[in-house]
Structure formats: C-alpha cells, structure tokens
Write a protein that holds these residues in place. Structure first.
Motif, PDB file in Angstrom:
ATOM      1  N   LYS A 185      44.312  35.397  42.917  1.00 10.68           N
ATOM      2  CA  LYS A 185      43.099  34.440  42.786  1.00 10.68           C
ATOM      3  C   LYS A 185      41.904  35.236  42.196  1.00 10.68           C
ATOM      4  CE  LYS A 185      43.206  31.663  45.265  1.00 10.68           C
ATOM      5  NZ  LYS A 185      43.915  30.033  45.230  1.00 10.68           N
ATOM      6  N   PRO A 186      41.172  34.303  41.648  1.00  9.34           N
ATOM      7  CA  PRO A 186      39.857  34.887  40.821  1.00  9.34           C
ATOM      8  C   PRO A 186      39.006  35.693  41.756  1.00  9.34           C
ATOM      9  CG  PRO A 186      39.763  32.418  40.915  1.00  9.34           C
ATOM     10  CD  PRO A 186      40.971  32.720  41.284  1.00  9.34           C
ATOM     11  N   LEU A 187      38.401  36.892  41.199  1.00 12.16           N
ATOM     12  CA  LEU A 187      37.571  37.447  41.895  1.00 12.16           C
ATOM     13  C   LEU A 187      36.195  36.645  42.326  1.00 12.16           C
ATOM     14  CD1 LEU A 187      38.066  40.862  40.005  1.00 12.16           C
ATOM     15  CD2 LEU A 187      39.130  40.266  42.324  1.00 12.16           C
ATOM     16  N   GLY A 188      35.720  36.172  41.416  1.00 12.87           N
ATOM     17  CA  GLY A 188      34.190  35.468  41.579  1.00 12.87           C
ATOM     18  C   GLY A 188      33.586  35.473  40.131  1.00 12.87           C
ATOM     19  N   VAL A 189      32.565  36.425  40.434  1.00 17.29           N
ATOM     20  CA  VAL A 189      31.566  36.499  39.163  1.00 17.29           C
ATOM     21  C   VAL A 189      32.025  38.129  38.531  1.00 17.29           C
ATOM     22  CG1 VAL A 189      29.165  36.787  38.383  1.00 17.29           C
ATOM     23  CG2 VAL A 189      29.679  35.306  40.307  1.00 17.29           C
ATOM     24  N   VAL A 190      31.945  37.867  37.303  1.00 11.99           N
ATOM     25  CA  VAL A 190      32.454  39.067  36.446  1.00 11.99           C
ATOM     26  C   VAL A 190      31.293  39.388  35.694  1.00 11.99           C
ATOM     27  CG1 VAL A 190      33.870  40.003  34.733  1.00 11.99           C
ATOM     28  CG2 VAL A 190      34.974  38.711  36.422  1.00 11.99           C
ATOM     29  N   ALA A 191      30.735  40.593  35.530  1.00 11.29           N
ATOM     30  CA  ALA A 191      29.520  40.963  34.397  1.00 11.29           C
ATOM     31  C   ALA A 191      30.294  41.933  33.540  1.00 11.29           C
ATOM     32  CB  ALA A 191      28.627  41.977  35.284  1.00 11.29           C
ATOM     33  N   ALA A 192      30.105  41.450  32.325  1.00 14.28           N
ATOM     34  CA  ALA A 192      30.470  41.848  30.916  1.00 14.28           C
ATOM     35  C   ALA A 192      29.501  42.583  30.523  1.00 14.28           C
ATOM     36  CB  ALA A 192      31.025  40.934  30.270  1.00 14.28           C
ATOM     37  N   ILE A 193      29.436  43.874  30.049  1.00 16.99           N
ATOM     38  CA  ILE A 193      28.475  44.498  29.293  1.00 16.99           C
ATOM     39  C   ILE A 193      29.299  45.113  28.077  1.00 16.99           C
ATOM     40  CG2 ILE A 193      26.857  46.581  29.232  1.00 16.99           C
ATOM     41  CD1 ILE A 193      26.676  45.991  32.422  1.00 16.99           C
ATOM     42  N   LYS A 213      36.652  40.507  27.106  1.00 14.57           N
ATOM     43  CA  LYS A 213      35.996  40.479  28.580  1.00 14.57           C
ATOM     44  C   LYS A 213      35.809  39.066  28.979  1.00 14.57           C
ATOM     45  CE  LYS A 213      33.865  44.637  27.447  1.00 14.57           C
ATOM     46  NZ  LYS A 213      34.703  45.590  28.217  1.00 14.57           N
ATOM     47  N   VAL A 214      35.303  38.133  28.012  1.00 16.59           N
ATOM     48  CA  VAL A 214      35.208  36.698  28.303  1.00 16.59           C
ATOM     49  C   VAL A 214      36.362  35.962  28.358  1.00 16.59           C
ATOM     50  CG1 VAL A 214      34.104  34.540  27.580  1.00 16.59           C
ATOM     51  CG2 VAL A 214      32.782  36.457  27.491  1.00 16.59           C
ATOM     52  N   GLY A 215      37.634  36.021  27.527  1.00 15.23           N
ATOM     53  CA  GLY A 215      38.865  35.336  27.497  1.00 15.23           C
ATOM     54  C   GLY A 215      39.400  35.870  28.730  1.00 15.23           C
ATOM     55  N   ASN A 235      37.190  32.986  36.667  1.00 14.75           N
ATOM     56  CA  ASN A 235      36.010  33.671  37.058  1.00 14.75           C
ATOM     57  C   ASN A 235      34.863  32.945  36.267  1.00 14.75           C
ATOM     58  OD1 ASN A 235      37.302  35.947  38.878  1.00 14.75           O
ATOM     59  ND2 ASN A 235      38.146  36.521  37.065  1.00 14.75           N
ATOM     60  N   THR A 236      33.773  33.440  36.863  1.00 13.70           N
ATOM     61  CA  THR A 236      32.558  33.014  35.953  1.00 13.70           C
ATOM     62  C   THR A 236      31.847  34.339  35.408  1.00 13.70           C
ATOM     63  OG1 THR A 236      31.084  33.257  37.989  1.00 13.70           O
ATOM     64  CG2 THR A 236      31.936  31.104  37.374  1.00 13.70           C
ATOM     65  N   ILE A 237      31.021  34.415  34.442  1.00 17.97           N
ATOM     66  CA  ILE A 237      30.635  35.404  33.714  1.00 17.97           C
ATOM     67  C   ILE A 237      29.313  35.402  33.529  1.00 17.97           C
ATOM     68  CG2 ILE A 237      31.055  37.090  31.592  1.00 17.97           C
ATOM     69  CD1 ILE A 237      33.306  34.039  31.944  1.00 17.97           C
ATOM     70  N   VAL A 238      28.509  36.626  33.561  1.00 19.10           N
ATOM     71  CA  VAL A 238      27.439  36.873  33.100  1.00 19.10           C
ATOM     72  C   VAL A 238      27.480  38.101  31.997  1.00 19.10           C
ATOM     73  CG1 VAL A 238      24.942  37.950  33.579  1.00 19.10           C
ATOM     74  CG2 VAL A 238      26.177  36.646  35.303  1.00 19.10           C
ATOM     75  N   LEU A 239      26.996  37.825  30.804  1.00 20.94           N
ATOM     76  CA  LEU A 239      27.342  38.657  29.747  1.00 20.94           C
ATOM     77  C   LEU A 239      26.224  39.323  29.358  1.00 20.94           C
ATOM     78  CD1 LEU A 239      28.871  39.717  27.186  1.00 20.94           C
ATOM     79  CD2 LEU A 239      28.625  37.469  26.300  1.00 20.94           C
ATOM     80  N   ASP A 287      29.010  24.177  33.247  1.00 19.51           N
ATOM     81  CA  ASP A 287      27.740  24.976  33.211  1.00 19.51           C
ATOM     82  C   ASP A 287      27.927  26.113  34.219  1.00 19.51           C
ATOM     83  OD1 ASP A 287      26.825  23.294  31.400  1.00 19.51           O
ATOM     84  OD2 ASP A 287      25.918  21.883  32.853  1.00 19.51           O
ATOM     85  N   GLY A 288      27.192  27.247  33.874  1.00 19.47           N
ATOM     86  CA  GLY A 288      27.025  28.448  34.783  1.00 19.47           C
ATOM     87  C   GLY A 288      28.186  29.210  34.882  1.00 19.47           C
ATOM     88  N   ALA A 289      29.193  28.775  34.260  1.00 17.21           N
ATOM     89  CA  ALA A 289      30.627  29.810  34.235  1.00 17.21           C
ATOM     90  C   ALA A 289      30.482  30.661  33.316  1.00 17.21           C
ATOM     91  CB  ALA A 289      31.775  28.780  33.679  1.00 17.21           C
ATOM     92  N   LEU A 290      29.374  30.671  31.970  1.00 22.63           N
ATOM     93  CA  LEU A 290      29.255  31.592  31.239  1.00 22.63           C
ATOM     94  C   LEU A 290      27.823  31.672  30.952  1.00 22.63           C
ATOM     95  CD1 LEU A 290      29.954  33.661  28.854  1.00 22.63           C
ATOM     96  CD2 LEU A 290      30.250  31.924  27.384  1.00 22.63           C
ATOM     97  N   ASN A 291      27.049  32.841  31.173  1.00 23.98           N
ATOM     98  CA  ASN A 291      25.749  33.024  31.074  1.00 23.98           C
ATOM     99  C   ASN A 291      25.486  34.307  30.185  1.00 23.98           C
ATOM    100  OD1 ASN A 291      24.681  30.874  33.530  1.00 23.98           O
ATOM    101  ND2 ASN A 291      26.484  32.310  34.194  1.00 23.98           N
ATOM    102  N   ILE A 292      24.489  34.023  29.340  1.00 26.28           N
ATOM    103  CA  ILE A 292      24.414  35.313  28.283  1.00 26.28           C
ATOM    104  C   ILE A 292      22.940  35.480  28.221  1.00 26.28           C
ATOM    105  CG2 ILE A 292      24.838  35.910  25.918  1.00 26.28           C
ATOM    106  CD1 ILE A 292      26.599  33.319  25.550  1.00 26.28           C
TER     107      ILE A 292
END
Length: 474
Positions: A139-147, A160-162, A169-173, A197-202
């Motif tokens: 199962k997906p974790l939820g929100v992933v932060a990518a730095i 990271k995003v792929g 998951n959704t991402i904050v990059l 919308d909201g799945a990828l935030n940069i």
C-alpha cells in the motif's frame, strides 16, 4: 522569466524571488520563487488532501499517467536538454543523454506501477496456522518528500517522483537552488499527463526552511534525499519514524590489474568516468589504482586523452566540459589541489583554474591518503592515479574510505574479479567497467557514509510502500 511555485495544481506567487544565473555565462536566466514556511505548509496540506485520490487510482491509471509523461518529455527533449545545459552548464551532448535516461526512468516507473504485488504466506507451516489463507498487499505510504541535487536535475528527480507516483503516493518536491527550472517543467508535464491536483507540489526554497519542515513534519511519511553526507545524516536524525532513503557522498575507485590491456576503450571509459560533467557525479571516478607493471603506460595514455577534451560553452556541440556549478567550487578545487601539491603530489595535467568558473580536467599522482582530494568527495574534475603491487593492497586502498557507493575493477582473472566483488566495501561492484556505470532499473545505493536504502525504480517503489498482511480463517 519569472517562475512561481507549483502547489495544488496551481502556479502560486511567492513572497520572495531569487535571481538564477547561468553558471557558464553568468547571465540572469530567471527569477524563481522561493518558498517560505507558509508555502511549505500549503504544499504539505495539498499533498495530504490528494493522498486518498492518488491511493485509489488503479494500476492502469498510474501506468497511463507515467507513460503519458514520458511521451510528453520525448516530444520536448531538445528543448529540455537546452534548458539543462543553460541552468546547470551541462554540455549539450551530455544533457541529451540525461533527458533520454529521464524518459526511460519514467517508462520504468510506468511498468512498475502495473506490477506491484504481494505474496501468499503458508500459515499452516506453524502449529495453529491450519485452516487459514494469508496474503500480503503493498500500500502507498501517503506523502513523500523529495529533496534533490543540481547535478542530474531531471533524472534524479525522476528516480524519486516516478516511483512515488507508481506506488500511489503524493509528492512535495524541493529541487536544488541552482536547477529549479528543470523540476518546475515537470508541473506542466504531469498536469498534461492527467496527474490529480495536489499529487505533485514543487517548492524551491532554502533547506533550512523548506527541507527542515519536510523532514520534521509527521504528515510526511517518507523522505528521499540526494546530497551531502552531513545534511543526510542530520536529516536521518530528525526524521523520526519516517522512511528515509539517502544517496550521499562517494570517492569512487577503479582498479586496473596486470591482466588487462591498456586499450583505447579502457582509457576512454576512464576519461568519461572522471570528467563527464566536470566530475560533478556521485559515482565519478576519483581514484584509479593501476598495477605497477601497467602504471606508466596507463598514465601516459590517460594524460594524452584528457588533454584532448574540449572546454567551453555548454551549448556548443563540441564541448566536453564546461563551467562548474558555482564559483566557490572552483575555489575549492584549487585549494585542494594546492594543498596536495604542498605535501608532495605531482600535477600530471591541469591543476590551475582557467577562470573563476572553469577548472580544467586534472590528473594527480603521489597524493597522500589523508589529503582532502583523496579521502573526501571531490565532486569535481580531478582524478588521482596511483600504483599497486598486489590485488589485496588495491582492495585495502579502495576500502580505506568512509564512503562506499560503487567501485570498479578491470581484470581477466575470474578469481580476482570475484575476490574483489566479495571484499570491496561498496553498494555496487562493476567488473570490467568503471564505477560510474548506472542504468535506471538497477538497485543503486551505498554503504558506510554513502547512504541508506536503495534507488532504482523497482527498489524505490518498495521503499515507498507499506506491506499489509491479510488473513482469512476458513
């Protein structure tokens, strides 16, 4: 050009904009919004709100989105390669290679989205487990932060995003400060591909504000980071129970034993491995250990080929090397070389900055093992060549490092190859190739201070999912 933040499917004005300059020419190429604490909070909230929708997408839908994104990147590949050359000073022919790999990485992610699966568990192997069926789900974790770092601003972001999207998951990059434009392009690409919308935030911005909040916030369920060991170790200590994947430093070494012919192909690989993108590659060759019987011949051939590299404008087709990412890195290269020379090192070629932005390809010999240029991560166009008499000596020299990402060995002796594979303290051993080898579906990561966890799309998907056990009593 003015570039805003991308939050919840919308371009958002920032309170502050920083000028972005091209590393080679020094020209101002954009004003980029820098996120503050409130922007970071908004991005996290958007990712949390979109998490259920992303998790409910079918494997087919996630596969379709990732495939469309790859197709869009394919149609824009020359434009994106030129953007990369401009903002990172990556030579255009090298930039094209990164864009091609980026497209491949998203295609791998599309494939992995359709084959995430669990397994059955034979509970009746234990007393009391009879009469039950058990199986696992991922199962997906939820929100992933990518730095992410500056050196591969398309492909390391894709790593990271792929997988995050493939896993649901959704991402904050948070992209690197010098290369935000490459990441912000993804907002357009994935919006066109149909990502919710909201799945990828940069949100470009300072690590002390954006990065710190992402690492500490309990709503973030995983952090995937590529960067320096000091930052990565501090990050892991602050992350609490989050999943953390760290791809950190290296000073990769290559062993060339007495059974190997010093061919043009071998020399070309050593030139490419050490000096591609001015050595600003995590697995760039930093140390080359050559058997004493081959040492002088190798060094002469290597010097001759390195001195043919073309240095100049990254947008010129003939350019092999260009500017380093910041002038302070050129200063650091000069200081490290000068320090080594003061203690007896010999400069075979290069060794003196051409200007404030460009450091030439440099070969050093007779370098003390405790010099920064030898024991730290150079992350620049410097290679150290030394000799050895026995394979065991060479292996020990490679292992005498706080890093352990990848290493290579050229040998025609299967016993030597397998002995090195067993004894080298690294995450990956490349036999009859350089340590700079990577394709995007292989497991990639290090030991010691080189990192924690593994990238490579399939392996990153595992890091970004949670296993759930289901049992049924019949």
């Amino acid at each position: 050009m003015k570039r805003n933040l991308f939050i919840n499917g919308q371009w958002k004005e920032a309170a502050k904009y920083n000028a972005l300059y091209a590393p080679f020419s020094g020209e101002r190429i954009a004003d980029v919004g820098h996120a503050d604490d409130a922007d970071t909070e908004e991005a996290i909230q958007a990712a949390v709100a979109a998490a259920d929708k992303m998790a409910s997408l079918s494997a087919y839908q996630r596969t379709t989105i990732l495939s469309k994104a790859a197709d869009i990147l394919e149609t824009r590949k020359e434009e994106l390669a030129r953007l990369l050359a401009l903002e990172a000073a990556k030579p255009i022919k090298t930039a094209r290679g990164e864009i091609a790999r980026t497209i491949q990485t998203y295609r791998f992610a599309a494939m992995e989205a359709s084959r995430i699966h669990g397994e059955t568990v034979p509970l009746d192997a234990a007393p009391g487990g009879e009469g039950r069926i058990a199986f696992t789900l991922r199962k997906p974790l939820g929100v992933v932060a990518a730095i992410t770092p500056f050196n591969f601003p398309f492909n390391l972001v894709a790593h990271k995003v792929g997988p995050a999207i493939a896993a649901g998951n959704t991402i904050v990059l948070k992209p690197a400060g010098q290369t935000p434009l490459s990441s912000l392009v993804l907002a357009e690409v994935f919006q066109e591909a149909g990502l919710p919308d909201g799945a990828l935030n940069i949100i470009p911005g300072p690590g002390a504000i954006v990065g710190e909040k992402l690492v500490r916030d309990p709503r973030i369920k995983a952090v995937t980071f590529t960067g320096s060991p000091a930052v990565g170790i501090a990050m892991k200590n602050k992350a609490g129970l989050k999943r953390v994947t760290l791809e950190l430093g290296s000073n990769s070494a290559l062993i060339i034993d007495h059974t190997v012919e010093i061919s043009d192909e071998l020399i070309d690989r050593c030139v490419l491995g050490a000096f591609s993108f001015s050595g600003q590659v995590c697995i760039s060759i930093q140390r080359i250990l050559v058997h004493e019987g081959k040492y002088e011949h190798f060094l002469n051939q290597y010097k001759a080929k390195v001195e043919k590299l073309v240095i100049g404008d990254p947008l010129n087709e003939s350019t092999d090397m260009s500017a380093m990412i910041h002038e302070k890195e050129v200063t650091r290269m000069q200081e490290w070389v000068d320090s080594a020379v003061m203690r007896g090192a010999h400069v075979v070629t290069g060794g003196t900055a051409l200007n404030s932005r460009i450091f030439p390809p440099t070969i050093l010999t007779n370098v003390s093992a405790d010099e920064p240029v030898s024991c730290e991560e150079v992350f620049g166009p410097i290679a150290i060549v030394s000799s050895f008499s026995t394979l065991e000596q060479a292996i020990n020299e490679v292992n005498h490092s706080r890093f352990g990402l990848q290493a290579g060995i050229y040998t025609h002796d299967i016993h030597s190859a397998m002995h090195a594979a067993e004894k080298l303290e690294v995450g990956g051993v490349m036999i009859n190739d350089f340590p700079t080898f990577r394709v995007d579906n292989m497991p990639y990561g290090g030991v010691k201070e080189s990192g924690f966890g593994r990238e490579g799309v399939q392996y990153a998907v595992e890091e970004m999912t949670e296993m759930k056990l289901i049992t049924i009593r019949l």
